[in-house]
Design a protein around this motif. Structure first.
Motif, PDB file in Angstrom:
ATOM      1  N   MET A   1      -9.800   7.144  10.301  1.00  0.00           N
ATOM      2  CA  MET A   1      -8.417   7.584  10.032  1.00  0.00           C
ATOM      3  C   MET A   1      -8.058   7.262   8.588  1.00  0.00           C
ATOM      4  SD  MET A   1      -4.978   6.248  11.881  1.00  0.00           S
ATOM      5  CE  MET A   1      -3.373   6.848  11.438  1.00  0.00           C
ATOM      6  N   ASN A   2      -7.460   8.218   7.914  1.00  0.00           N
ATOM      7  CA  ASN A   2      -7.043   7.991   6.537  1.00  0.00           C
ATOM      8  C   ASN A   2      -5.612   7.471   6.518  1.00  0.00           C
ATOM      9  OD1 ASN A   2      -6.085   8.504   3.823  1.00  0.00           O
ATOM     10  ND2 ASN A   2      -8.066   9.517   3.565  1.00  0.00           N
ATOM     11  N   LEU A   3      -5.398   6.436   5.727  1.00  0.00           N
ATOM     12  CA  LEU A   3      -4.063   5.828   5.684  1.00  0.00           C
ATOM     13  C   LEU A   3      -3.254   6.402   4.525  1.00  0.00           C
ATOM     14  CD1 LEU A   3      -4.936   2.101   6.436  1.00  0.00           C
ATOM     15  CD2 LEU A   3      -3.675   3.674   7.906  1.00  0.00           C
ATOM     16  N   ASN A   4      -3.547   7.639   4.180  1.00  0.00           N
ATOM     17  CA  ASN A   4      -2.914   8.289   3.034  1.00  0.00           C
ATOM     18  C   ASN A   4      -1.456   7.911   2.846  1.00  0.00           C
ATOM     19  OD1 ASN A   4      -4.619   9.585   1.475  1.00  0.00           O
ATOM     20  ND2 ASN A   4      -4.482  11.591   2.525  1.00  0.00           N
ATOM     21  N   ASP A   5      -1.194   7.229   1.737  1.00  0.00           N
ATOM     22  CA  ASP A   5       0.177   6.924   1.321  1.00  0.00           C
ATOM     23  C   ASP A   5       0.915   5.951   2.223  1.00  0.00           C
ATOM     24  OD1 ASP A   5      -0.137   8.412  -0.929  1.00  0.00           O
ATOM     25  OD2 ASP A   5       0.600  10.254   0.001  1.00  0.00           O
ATOM     26  N   ARG A   6       0.245   5.397   3.235  1.00  0.00           N
ATOM     27  CA  ARG A   6       0.879   4.314   4.008  1.00  0.00           C
ATOM     28  C   ARG A   6       1.044   3.119   3.077  1.00  0.00           C
ATOM     29  NH1 ARG A   6       0.645   5.005   9.639  1.00  0.00           N
ATOM     30  NH2 ARG A   6       0.882   7.242   9.902  1.00  0.00           N
ATOM     31  N   ILE A   7       2.162   2.411   3.218  1.00  0.00           N
ATOM     32  CA  ILE A   7       2.384   1.231   2.380  1.00  0.00           C
ATOM     33  C   ILE A   7       2.003  -0.019   3.160  1.00  0.00           C
ATOM     34  CG2 ILE A   7       4.117  -0.129   1.151  1.00  0.00           C
ATOM     35  CD1 ILE A   7       5.594   2.451   0.536  1.00  0.00           C
ATOM     36  N   VAL A   8       1.074  -0.786   2.580  1.00  0.00           N
ATOM     37  CA  VAL A   8       0.552  -1.993   3.233  1.00  0.00           C
ATOM     38  C   VAL A   8       0.891  -3.195   2.362  1.00  0.00           C
ATOM     39  CG1 VAL A   8      -1.521  -3.132   4.117  1.00  0.00           C
ATOM     40  CG2 VAL A   8      -1.373  -0.634   4.149  1.00  0.00           C
ATOM     41  N   LEU A   9       1.560  -4.185   2.939  1.00  0.00           N
ATOM     42  CA  LEU A   9       1.826  -5.444   2.230  1.00  0.00           C
ATOM     43  C   LEU A   9       0.820  -6.487   2.700  1.00  0.00           C
ATOM     44  CD1 LEU A   9       3.367  -7.591   0.586  1.00  0.00           C
ATOM     45  CD2 LEU A   9       5.035  -7.720   2.451  1.00  0.00           C
ATOM     46  N   VAL A  10       0.059  -7.027   1.751  1.00  0.00           N
ATOM     47  CA  VAL A  10      -0.898  -8.098   2.063  1.00  0.00           C
ATOM     48  C   VAL A  10      -0.431  -9.363   1.365  1.00  0.00           C
ATOM     49  CG1 VAL A  10      -3.302  -8.870   1.964  1.00  0.00           C
ATOM     50  CG2 VAL A  10      -2.798  -6.412   2.132  1.00  0.00           C
ATOM     51  N   THR A  11      -0.170 -10.421   2.147  1.00  0.00           N
ATOM     52  CA  THR A  11       0.199 -11.701   1.524  1.00  0.00           C
ATOM     53  C   THR A  11      -1.080 -12.493   1.256  1.00  0.00           C
ATOM     54  OG1 THR A  11       0.431 -12.960   3.596  1.00  0.00           O
ATOM     55  CG2 THR A  11       2.378 -11.712   2.836  1.00  0.00           C
ATOM     56  N   GLY A  12      -1.059 -13.260   0.171  1.00  0.00           N
ATOM     57  CA  GLY A  12      -2.250 -14.039  -0.184  1.00  0.00           C
ATOM     58  C   GLY A  12      -3.395 -13.136  -0.584  1.00  0.00           C
ATOM     59  N   ALA A  13      -3.085 -12.168  -1.467  1.00  0.00           N
ATOM     60  CA  ALA A  13      -4.085 -11.145  -1.833  1.00  0.00           C
ATOM     61  C   ALA A  13      -4.857 -11.503  -3.097  1.00  0.00           C
ATOM     62  CB  ALA A  13      -3.387  -9.789  -2.000  1.00  0.00           C
ATOM     63  N   SER A  14      -4.659 -12.710  -3.619  1.00  0.00           N
ATOM     64  CA  SER A  14      -5.329 -13.066  -4.880  1.00  0.00           C
ATOM     65  C   SER A  14      -6.757 -13.550  -4.669  1.00  0.00           C
ATOM     66  CB  SER A  14      -4.521 -14.147  -5.611  1.00  0.00           C
ATOM     67  OG  SER A  14      -4.432 -15.314  -4.810  1.00  0.00           O
ATOM     68  N   ALA A  15      -7.175 -13.745  -3.416  1.00  0.00           N
ATOM     69  CA  ALA A  15      -8.522 -14.282  -3.150  1.00  0.00           C
ATOM     70  C   ALA A  15      -8.908 -14.000  -1.703  1.00  0.00           C
ATOM     71  CB  ALA A  15      -8.528 -15.801  -3.387  1.00  0.00           C
ATOM     72  N   GLY A  16     -10.167 -14.254  -1.398  1.00  0.00           N
ATOM     73  CA  GLY A  16     -10.656 -14.313  -0.023  1.00  0.00           C
ATOM     74  C   GLY A  16     -10.338 -13.122   0.868  1.00  0.00           C
ATOM     75  N   ILE A  17      -9.874 -13.430   2.061  1.00  0.00           N
ATOM     76  CA  ILE A  17      -9.650 -12.399   3.084  1.00  0.00           C
ATOM     77  C   ILE A  17      -8.558 -11.421   2.646  1.00  0.00           C
ATOM     78  CG2 ILE A  17      -8.852 -12.046   5.471  1.00  0.00           C
ATOM     79  CD1 ILE A  17     -10.212 -14.795   6.136  1.00  0.00           C
ATOM     80  N   GLY A  18      -7.518 -11.936   2.006  1.00  0.00           N
ATOM     81  CA  GLY A  18      -6.437 -11.055   1.540  1.00  0.00           C
ATOM     82  C   GLY A  18      -6.936 -10.060   0.508  1.00  0.00           C
TER      83      GLY A  18
END
Ligand code: NDP
Ligand code: 8X3
Length: 258
Positions: free
Chosen positions: A1-18
């Motif tokens: 499935m393509n998430l075209n233009d869906r907005i996703v907020l990822v917290t802790g995105a500077s490293a690792g799993i995020g």
């Protein structure tokens, strides 16, 4: 499935799993809101996503422990970024591995404030928009630590048991709204997690993953993306993802090389 233009907020995105989740979602065509405290680590992640995937990315500095800052950050997002479709509550950490009576008070507070209160602050800030739109998906990164309590993990395990309880309770709070809630609970994943836990002690951190094959951050991100890309009537409620070498918190199969 393509998430075209869906907005996703990822917290802790500077490293690792995020960071790995940010890559997975960018590869699936999503637009990425990325936050963490270390802007100097977050901005290069955003640049890489733009150049590798042509992704639309909006990075911002945020300490999830600060409820006021969370409200201000989510409340002041530019119009084109404010309809968050998917929230990945990933920011989190362990600090130390001491028995409770020997643990530092500041370590207990840091874990509880980040893993539990931080997750609640961000979720409370994001949910009203999802409720208005009648759709959305909250994906919480829990841990096997929330299910398998281990010595020296009393408070970290408690915070992850809380994430489990929050995920289950949220499903009831949001019953009938169309908003999905998933929890993805990994076992040992080799990231900066243990380095942070042991205050930069590389030898102790490396021992956690020695002579076994841990999960990678990308393995976890793949499961998170799987949850997010099911058809709307399907909610992957819980994922428990462990290395083949891990059967419980204490049963880790190690093959010493010497
Ligand atoms: P890392 O240390 O590699 O990454 C942690 C991320 O969280 C960083 O981006 C860090 O960014 C961010 N973060 C920490 N504190 C805050 C804060 N107060 N506000 C905003 N962001 C914050 O660890 P992992 O990637 O391994 O951990 C991610 C999640 O996965 C955590 O919730 C952890 O508990 C969970 N987990 C990890 C496992 C493992 O074995 N590694 C297994 C199971 C679950 P910055 O420092 O820039 O703020
Ligand atoms: C991280 C997994 O076992 O190191 O949540 O606590 S463990």
């Amino acid at each position: 499935m393509n998430l075209n233009d869906r907005i996703v907020l990822v917290t802790g995105a500077s490293a690792g799993i995020g960071e790995a989740c940010a890559h997975a979602f960018a590869g699936a065509g999503a637009r990425l809101l990325l936050c963490a405290r270390r802007e100097e680590r977050l901005l290069p992640v955003a640049s890489t996503l733009r150049s590798e995937y042509g992704a639309s990315v909006h990075p911002f500095e945020l300490d999830v422990r600060d409820a006021g800052a969370v409200d201000r950050a989510i409340g002041s997002l530019p119009d084109e970024w404010c309809s968050i479709d998917i929230l990945v509550n990933n920011a989190g950490k362990a600090k130390g591995r001491a028995a409770l009576h020997e643990a530092l008070e500041e370590h207990l507070e840091e874990m509880i404030d980040t893993n539990v209160k931080g997750l609640l602050h961000v979720t409370r800030a994001v949910l009203p928009g999802m409720l208005r739109r009648g759709s959305g998906h909250v994906i919480n990164i829990g841990s096997t630590a929330g299910r398998w309590i281990y010595p020296g993990g009393t408070v970290y395990c408690a915070t992850k048991a809380a994430v489990y309880a929050i995920s289950e309770g949220l499903k009831m709070d949001l019953h009938g709204t169309g908003i999905r809630v998933s929890t993805v609970d990994p076992g040992l994943v080799e990231t900066e997690f243990s380095l942070v836990r042991f205050d930069g002690d590389e030898v102790t951190a490396e021992e956690v993953y020695a002579d076994m094959t841990p999960l990678t951050a990308a393995d976890v991100a793949e499961s998170v993306l799987f949850c997010a890309t099911r058809p709307g009537h399907v909610n992957v409620s819980q994922v428990l993802l462990v290395p083949t070498d891990q059967s419980s918190s204490s049963m880790v199969h190690r093959r010493p090389s010497r």
